[in-house]
Design a protein around this motif. Structure first.
Motif, PDB file in Angstrom:
ATOM      1  N   GLN A 138      35.489  34.553  47.617  1.00  0.00           N
ATOM      2  CA  GLN A 138      36.078  34.439  46.278  1.00  0.00           C
ATOM      3  C   GLN A 138      35.324  35.318  45.285  1.00  0.00           C
ATOM      4  OE1 GLN A 138      38.735  32.471  45.383  1.00  0.00           O
ATOM      5  NE2 GLN A 138      38.393  30.335  45.970  1.00  0.00           N
ATOM      6  N   ASP A 139      33.985  35.245  45.362  1.00  0.00           N
ATOM      7  CA  ASP A 139      33.144  36.009  44.433  1.00  0.00           C
ATOM      8  C   ASP A 139      33.347  37.507  44.604  1.00  0.00           C
ATOM      9  OD1 ASP A 139      32.097  33.897  43.146  1.00  0.00           O
ATOM     10  OD2 ASP A 139      30.190  33.844  44.263  1.00  0.00           O
ATOM     11  N   GLU A 140      33.379  37.951  45.865  1.00  0.00           N
ATOM     12  CA  GLU A 140      33.573  39.387  46.118  1.00  0.00           C
ATOM     13  C   GLU A 140      34.927  39.842  45.569  1.00  0.00           C
ATOM     14  OE1 GLU A 140      31.137  40.349  50.211  1.00  0.00           O
ATOM     15  OE2 GLU A 140      32.817  38.953  50.340  1.00  0.00           O
ATOM     16  N   ILE A 141      35.925  39.000  45.738  1.00  0.00           N
ATOM     17  CA  ILE A 141      37.264  39.367  45.256  1.00  0.00           C
ATOM     18  C   ILE A 141      37.260  39.465  43.732  1.00  0.00           C
ATOM     19  CG2 ILE A 141      39.651  38.542  45.043  1.00  0.00           C
ATOM     20  CD1 ILE A 141      39.399  37.486  47.919  1.00  0.00           C
ATOM     21  N   ARG A 142      36.601  38.475  43.112  1.00  0.00           N
ATOM     22  CA  ARG A 142      36.546  38.490  41.653  1.00  0.00           C
ATOM     23  C   ARG A 142      35.801  39.735  41.158  1.00  0.00           C
ATOM     24  NH1 ARG A 142      35.784  33.223  40.727  1.00  0.00           N
ATOM     25  NH2 ARG A 142      33.608  33.413  41.355  1.00  0.00           N
ATOM     26  N   MET A 143      34.680  40.048  41.822  1.00  0.00           N
ATOM     27  CA  MET A 143      33.857  41.155  41.341  1.00  0.00           C
ATOM     28  C   MET A 143      34.500  42.518  41.557  1.00  0.00           C
ATOM     29  SD  MET A 143      30.229  39.470  42.231  1.00  0.00           S
ATOM     30  CE  MET A 143      29.582  40.891  43.081  1.00  0.00           C
ATOM     31  N   THR A 144      35.432  42.612  42.469  1.00  0.00           N
ATOM     32  CA  THR A 144      36.059  43.913  42.732  1.00  0.00           C
ATOM     33  C   THR A 144      37.429  44.033  42.074  1.00  0.00           C
ATOM     34  OG1 THR A 144      36.835  43.021  44.837  1.00  0.00           O
ATOM     35  CG2 THR A 144      34.837  44.363  44.903  1.00  0.00           C
ATOM     36  N   ARG A 145      37.747  43.060  41.225  1.00  0.00           N
ATOM     37  CA  ARG A 145      39.066  43.112  40.573  1.00  0.00           C
ATOM     38  C   ARG A 145      39.140  44.098  39.420  1.00  0.00           C
ATOM     39  NH1 ARG A 145      42.559  37.938  39.182  1.00  0.00           N
ATOM     40  NH2 ARG A 145      41.508  38.331  37.225  1.00  0.00           N
ATOM     41  N   GLY A 146      37.956  44.593  38.984  1.00  0.00           N
ATOM     42  CA  GLY A 146      37.937  45.521  37.851  1.00  0.00           C
ATOM     43  C   GLY A 146      38.061  44.788  36.536  1.00  0.00           C
ATOM     44  N   THR A 147      38.241  45.551  35.463  1.00  0.00           N
ATOM     45  CA  THR A 147      38.336  44.968  34.122  1.00  0.00           C
ATOM     46  C   THR A 147      39.590  45.520  33.462  1.00  0.00           C
ATOM     47  OG1 THR A 147      37.151  46.787  33.115  1.00  0.00           O
ATOM     48  CG2 THR A 147      35.823  44.933  33.916  1.00  0.00           C
ATOM     49  N   LEU A 148      39.731  45.194  32.186  1.00  0.00           N
ATOM     50  CA  LEU A 148      40.898  45.694  31.450  1.00  0.00           C
ATOM     51  C   LEU A 148      40.897  47.222  31.381  1.00  0.00           C
ATOM     52  CD1 LEU A 148      41.180  43.101  28.537  1.00  0.00           C
ATOM     53  CD2 LEU A 148      42.735  43.418  30.480  1.00  0.00           C
ATOM     54  N   THR A 149      39.682  47.814  31.381  1.00  0.00           N
ATOM     55  CA  THR A 149      39.607  49.271  31.234  1.00  0.00           C
ATOM     56  C   THR A 149      39.289  49.988  32.540  1.00  0.00           C
ATOM     57  OG1 THR A 149      37.313  48.937  30.573  1.00  0.00           O
ATOM     58  CG2 THR A 149      38.922  49.242  28.798  1.00  0.00           C
ATOM     59  N   GLU A 150      38.907  49.210  33.562  1.00  0.00           N
ATOM     60  CA  GLU A 150      38.482  49.823  34.821  1.00  0.00           C
ATOM     61  C   GLU A 150      39.345  49.336  35.968  1.00  0.00           C
ATOM     62  OE1 GLU A 150      34.294  49.536  36.603  1.00  0.00           O
ATOM     63  OE2 GLU A 150      34.008  49.385  34.420  1.00  0.00           O
ATOM     64  N   ALA A 151      39.763  50.224  36.832  1.00  0.00           N
ATOM     65  CA  ALA A 151      40.580  49.838  37.982  1.00  0.00           C
ATOM     66  C   ALA A 151      39.764  48.955  38.936  1.00  0.00           C
ATOM     67  CB  ALA A 151      41.065  51.072  38.719  1.00  0.00           C
ATOM     68  N   GLY A 152      40.451  48.174  39.758  1.00  0.00           N
ATOM     69  CA  GLY A 152      39.755  47.397  40.776  1.00  0.00           C
ATOM     70  C   GLY A 152      39.461  48.254  41.998  1.00  0.00           C
ATOM     71  N   GLN A 153      38.623  47.683  42.903  1.00  0.00           N
ATOM     72  CA  GLN A 153      38.329  48.403  44.154  1.00  0.00           C
ATOM     73  C   GLN A 153      39.114  47.782  45.297  1.00  0.00           C
ATOM     74  OE1 GLN A 153      34.057  47.985  44.658  1.00  0.00           O
ATOM     75  NE2 GLN A 153      33.912  48.048  42.406  1.00  0.00           N
ATOM     76  N   GLU A 154      39.563  48.655  46.189  1.00  0.00           N
ATOM     77  CA  GLU A 154      40.327  48.140  47.323  1.00  0.00           C
ATOM     78  C   GLU A 154      39.409  47.380  48.272  1.00  0.00           C
ATOM     79  OE1 GLU A 154      42.684  51.144  49.166  1.00  0.00           O
ATOM     80  OE2 GLU A 154      43.957  51.364  47.379  1.00  0.00           O
ATOM     81  N   SER A 155      39.933  46.326  48.830  1.00  0.00           N
ATOM     82  CA  SER A 155      39.179  45.554  49.817  1.00  0.00           C
ATOM     83  C   SER A 155      39.055  46.368  51.101  1.00  0.00           C
ATOM     84  CB  SER A 155      39.933  44.255  50.112  1.00  0.00           C
ATOM     85  OG  SER A 155      39.450  43.695  51.316  1.00  0.00           O
ATOM     86  N   PRO A 156      37.894  46.246  51.788  1.00  0.00           N
ATOM     87  CA  PRO A 156      37.772  46.938  53.085  1.00  0.00           C
ATOM     88  C   PRO A 156      38.785  46.430  54.116  1.00  0.00           C
ATOM     89  CG  PRO A 156      35.838  45.555  52.622  1.00  0.00           C
ATOM     90  CD  PRO A 156      36.663  45.569  51.381  1.00  0.00           C
ATOM     91  N   TYR A 157      39.425  45.297  53.854  1.00  0.00           N
ATOM     92  CA  TYR A 157      40.382  44.730  54.820  1.00  0.00           C
ATOM     93  C   TYR A 157      41.835  45.055  54.455  1.00  0.00           C
ATOM     94  CZ  TYR A 157      36.151  42.172  55.880  1.00  0.00           C
ATOM     95  OH  TYR A 157      34.851  41.868  56.206  1.00  0.00           O
TER      96      TYR A 157
END
Ligand code: ATP
Ligand code: MG
Length: 568
Positions: A138-157
């Motif tokens: 859950q934490d990893e997903i939250r942390m890689t979701r990005g912000t209002l100004t920054e895109a999120g990162q794709e999951s390795p899966y």
């Protein structure tokens, strides 16, 4: 509908009675006129994790009201997708409260009725390459979701093949993995400007007992995955929700477009109800109950439907209030005085009048013969002769309200004081002759005289008095407990969240254990609201026992708010 509104206005119908119009009703009317929709279908979708409150009543009145006004249907649907927080007690309370508010659902459903179908649609997305199993926490997903100004990162899966995803998802369902080990995510766009579209979670692993499906499932759909698809299954045409879901609408639409659903519902958002001096967050209401700041979900100070009902607020007053505040698209806070205005409006017409002395002071009528008593006629409602009248007893020993007497009154005090004459309602003029005190100087009784020629409350010589007071015959009055409520929070804009206790009003409940009421009140229908003359509206509390009536003050008589709006 358009024509009806115009007619009502032309006839000068009071605003509260006129068919109300708002932007959502305009949309519905437009969809029916254009033929986009043949028959309106709405739903009220509570999560059974608490009792309904006055904010929910706004949503209920909107969904059920639209269905009724436009010849459509409205379902009650329990959004029971979160087994950890949901209980049967809440399901039962919600049904009772919706019915009490005066609404009837066409069908009763649970999101859990659709678990098998929702699961099949999740597999459909996986096969279409539009969903994947993510092993991140859950934490990893939250942390890689990005912000209002920054895109999120794709999951390795994210680029797992459909077969691997299907296999893992089936094993999630089969219970092979612990809570939080994996989730199913939609594969949409980690670069989207809308965070809700950055591969939102569709399924979580939750090993918990569900009130309806028991242990049949250990994966549960997210709100976003369950909600729109449940709407589609039920053929909902207008899925009405509060503004915080506006940003979820693109996801709602994406799912409807990418699934073989039987109908294509649309979501519309309106502003939630906020009230001054009131917190309407279910988390806070739950904490108030769990931490015993109130006696329960139906404590008369709670803004819950159950609390308001116990306090004596008629459902008609809640409907009237909701109608007056209307439906808008911008959030705002309504003055709680406006709600009290609606309560008084309804109770003024409905409630019979009775006399009650909340803080008794003994009065002895020196020139009234000992052992004598007489019956006087008292009207049950000043504006409604059909309400009839009742007999009240006058005798030598009476009770009046402590506040209605002053030994050394200021200039404008017209009620009882030494040498001053007042009217006892429905009875006689009395004059205070003497004040009897105990050794500590506390007043224990007043010695008065009455004028026998003023029976019924008028002097044949035409002399006037400036005050009319309520009273009771001491021998006949019934001892009662009276509970006076004021707002649960001391600030117009109370702190919510974790800090909710800081603004609690320490004086929200005052219990008067030595009040007196008319004997006729004890015989009245236990549900009936009454006006205690000059004091407010009251209703019997379920804590009453045969020899010991208990009354709740619903609302006081003073309506400063009404005067303010009359002035404009
Ligand atoms: P939660 O924080 O648990 O989601 P909730 O109050 O939104 O709390 P739900 O059971 O989801 O609880 O609410 C059912 C419906 O009532 C939803 O459509 C919601 O938008 C609506 N609703 C909730 N609070 C208000 C409010 N204050 N005013 C108007 N509608 C509301
Ligand atoms: Mg909600």
């Amino acid at each position: 509908m358009e024509r009806m509104t115009v007619t009502n206005e032309a006839q000068g119908t009071a605003p509260a009675e006129a068919a109300s119009r708002d932007f959502i009703r305009d949309i519905v009317a437009g969809d029916l006129a254009s033929g986009r929709v043949k028959k309106v279908a709405t739903r009220f979708p509570p999560e059974p994790n608490g009792y309904l409150h006055i904010g929910h009543a706004k949503s209920i009145a909107l969904n059920f009201g639209i269905a009724a006004e436009f010849g459509g249907t409205c379902n009650l649907r329990f959004d029971d997708t979160n087994p950890a927080k949901e209980e049967q007690e809440y399901i039962d309370a919600i049904k009772r409260d919706v019915e009490w508010l005066g609404y009837k659902w066409d069908s009763l459903f649970h999101a859990s009725d659709y678990f098998e179908q929702l699961y099949a649609w999740a597999e459909h997305l996986i096969r279409a390459g539009k969903a994947y199993v993510d092993d991140q926490s859950q934490d990893e997903i939250r942390m890689t979701r990005g912000t209002l100004t920054e895109a999120g990162q794709e999951s390795p899966y994210r680029h797992r093949g459909a077969d691997e995803n299907l296999d893992l998802f089936r094993r999630m369902r089969a219970g092979e993995f612990p809570n939080g080990a994996r989730v199913l995510r939609a594969k949409i766009d980690m670069g989207s400007g809308n965070i809700n579209l950055r591969d939102p979670v569709l399924y979580r692993i939750v090993h918990a007992h569900h009130p309806r499906t028991g242990t049949q499932w250990c994966i549960y759909p997210s709100y976003d995955f369950a909600h729109g698809q449940s709407d589609a299954i039920e053929g909902i045409t207008h899925s009405i929700c509060t503004l915080e879901f506006e940003d979820h609408r693109p996801l709602y639409d994406w799912l409807i477009q990418n699934l073989p659903v039987p109908s294509k519902p649309h979501q519309y958002e309106f502003a939630r109800l906020n009230l001054t001096y009131t917190v309407l967050s279910k988390r806070v209401l739950t904490a108030l109950v769990r931490e015993h700041h109130v006696s329960g979900w139906d404590d008369p100070r709670m803004p819950t439907i159950a609390g308001l009902r116990r306090r004596g607020v008629p459902s008609a007053a809640i409907r009237d209030f909701i109608k007056r505040i209307g439906v808008a698209k911008a959030n705002s806070t309504v003055d709680v005085g406006m709600f009290e205005f609606s309560i008084r409006e309804v109770l003024n017409k409905a409630a019979q009048r009775r006399m009650a002395v909340l803080r008794p002071l003994k009065v002895v009528i020196e020139n009234y013969p000992e052992g004598q008593a007489e019956e006087l006629e008292a009207a049950n409602h000043p504006d409604d002769p059909a309400a009839g009248s009742r007999k009240i007893t006058f005798s030598r020993e009476l009770f009046i309200e402590q506040d209605d007497f002053m030994e050394n009154p200021p200039k404008k005090f017209f009620r009882l004081s030494p040498g001053n004459e007042v009217r006892l309602r429905y009875a006689y003029f009395i004059k205070c002759r003497d004040v009897v005190k105990d050794a500590n100087g506390n007043i224990i009784e007043l010695r008065c005289t009455y004028d026998p020629t003023t029976r019924g409350g008028n002097a044949p010589d035409g002399r006037k008095v400036k005050a009319t007071m309520h009273w009771l015959s001491a021998a006949d009055a019934v001892a009662a407990e009276v509970r006076l409520y004021s707002s649960l929070f001391a600030k117009p804009d109370p702190a919510g969240g974790e800090a909710f206790t800081t603004d609690l009003n320490p004086n929200s409940l005052e219990i008067l254990k030595d009040a007196r009421v008319e004997p006729s009140l004890v015989q009245m229908n236990s549900a009936a609201a009454v006006q205690f003359e000059r004091q407010g509206y009251f209703c019997p509390d379920p804590d009453s026992s045969p020899g010991r009536p208990v009354f709740n003050r619903t609302v006081g008589l003073r309506d400063t708010f009404a005067k303010d709006i009359a002035k404009g």
